[in-house]
Motif scaffolding. Structure first.
Motif, mmCIF file in Angstrom:
data_model
loop_
_atom_site.group_PDB
_atom_site.id
_atom_site.type_symbol
_atom_site.label_atom_id
_atom_site.label_comp_id
_atom_site.label_asym_id
_atom_site.label_seq_id
_atom_site.Cartn_x
_atom_site.Cartn_y
_atom_site.Cartn_z
ATOM 1 N N LYS A 3 0.860 -1.198 0.000
ATOM 2 C CA LYS A 3 0.000 0.000 0.000
ATOM 3 C C LYS A 3 0.885 1.233 0.000
ATOM 4 O O LYS A 3 1.993 1.230 0.536
ATOM 5 N N VAL A 4 0.383 2.290 -0.622
ATOM 6 C CA VAL A 4 1.043 3.588 -0.576
ATOM 7 C C VAL A 4 0.031 4.627 -0.108
ATOM 8 O O VAL A 4 -1.175 4.459 -0.280
ATOM 9 N N ALA A 5 0.536 5.677 0.502
ATOM 10 C CA ALA A 5 -0.304 6.795 0.947
ATOM 11 C C ALA A 5 -0.241 7.874 -0.132
ATOM 12 O O ALA A 5 0.841 8.312 -0.516
ATOM 13 N N ALA A 6 -1.409 8.255 -0.625
ATOM 14 C CA ALA A 6 -1.486 9.305 -1.636
ATOM 15 C C ALA A 6 -2.144 10.534 -1.025
ATOM 16 O O ALA A 6 -3.246 10.436 -0.479
ATOM 17 N N MET A 56 -5.136 5.499 1.230
ATOM 18 C CA MET A 56 -4.231 4.370 1.043
ATOM 19 C C MET A 56 -4.701 3.627 -0.204
ATOM 20 O O MET A 56 -5.884 3.304 -0.318
ATOM 21 N N ASP A 59 -0.002 -0.240 -4.560
ATOM 22 C CA ASP A 59 1.181 0.368 -5.175
ATOM 23 C C ASP A 59 1.376 -0.040 -6.634
ATOM 24 O O ASP A 59 2.466 0.028 -7.161
ATOM 25 N N THR A 64 -3.785 5.581 -8.219
ATOM 26 C CA THR A 64 -4.617 6.698 -7.754
ATOM 27 C C THR A 64 -5.671 7.119 -8.773
ATOM 28 O O THR A 64 -6.537 7.926 -8.461
ATOM 29 N N GLU A 84 1.358 14.054 -3.620
ATOM 30 C CA GLU A 84 2.435 13.236 -3.061
ATOM 31 C C GLU A 84 1.982 11.793 -2.968
ATOM 32 O O GLU A 84 0.830 11.515 -2.633
ATOM 33 N N VAL A 85 2.890 10.887 -3.263
ATOM 34 C CA VAL A 85 2.636 9.459 -3.094
ATOM 35 C C VAL A 85 3.875 8.872 -2.455
ATOM 36 O O VAL A 85 4.994 9.122 -2.887
ATOM 37 N N GLY A 86 3.679 8.100 -1.388
ATOM 38 C CA GLY A 86 4.813 7.488 -0.709
ATOM 39 C C GLY A 86 4.385 6.367 0.208
ATOM 40 O O GLY A 86 3.202 6.152 0.445
ATOM 41 N N ARG A 87 5.321 5.666 0.689
ATOM 42 C CA ARG A 87 5.069 4.567 1.619
ATOM 43 C C ARG A 87 4.688 5.128 2.989
ATOM 44 O O ARG A 87 5.293 6.097 3.453
ATOM 45 N N PRO A 88 3.665 4.535 3.629
ATOM 46 C CA PRO A 88 3.303 4.999 4.981
ATOM 47 C C PRO A 88 4.402 4.638 5.977
ATOM 48 O O PRO A 88 5.135 3.664 5.779
#
Length: 89
Positions: A3-6, A56, A59, A64, A84-88
């Protein structure tokens, strides 16, 4: 699949738009496979505030896109932009 946090910036159509109602409509519009995490209001200019929403998502490439499409269809939304998109953590 991870999962990634966008972080997504949502601009309301008008300065008079009720951001609390918009937030609830955004939460209801989160598509399957994504999960609402948090949101905050961010002052932009001249009394206009944006909603900064963190969701979330998987990936995978284009992860998104379905979220952006769903959010752009919510009444009162002027624009949707992934900032922004990144790993939590």
């Amino acid at each position: 699949m991870g999962k990634v946090a966008a972080t997504i910036k949502i601009m309301p159509e008008d300065v008079e738009t009720d951001l609390n109602e918009l937030r609830e409509n955004i939460k209801a519009a989160v598509p399957e496979g994504a999960e609402f995490y948090t949101s905050e209001e961010k002052p932009i200019a001249f009394g206009i505030k944006a909603l900064m929403v963190v969701v979330m998502v998987g990936d995978l490439e284009g992860g998104t896109e379905t979220v952006e499409e769903a959010f752009s269809k919510v009444p009162g939304v002027e624009s949707v932009q992934v900032v922004e998109v990144g790993r939590p953590i």
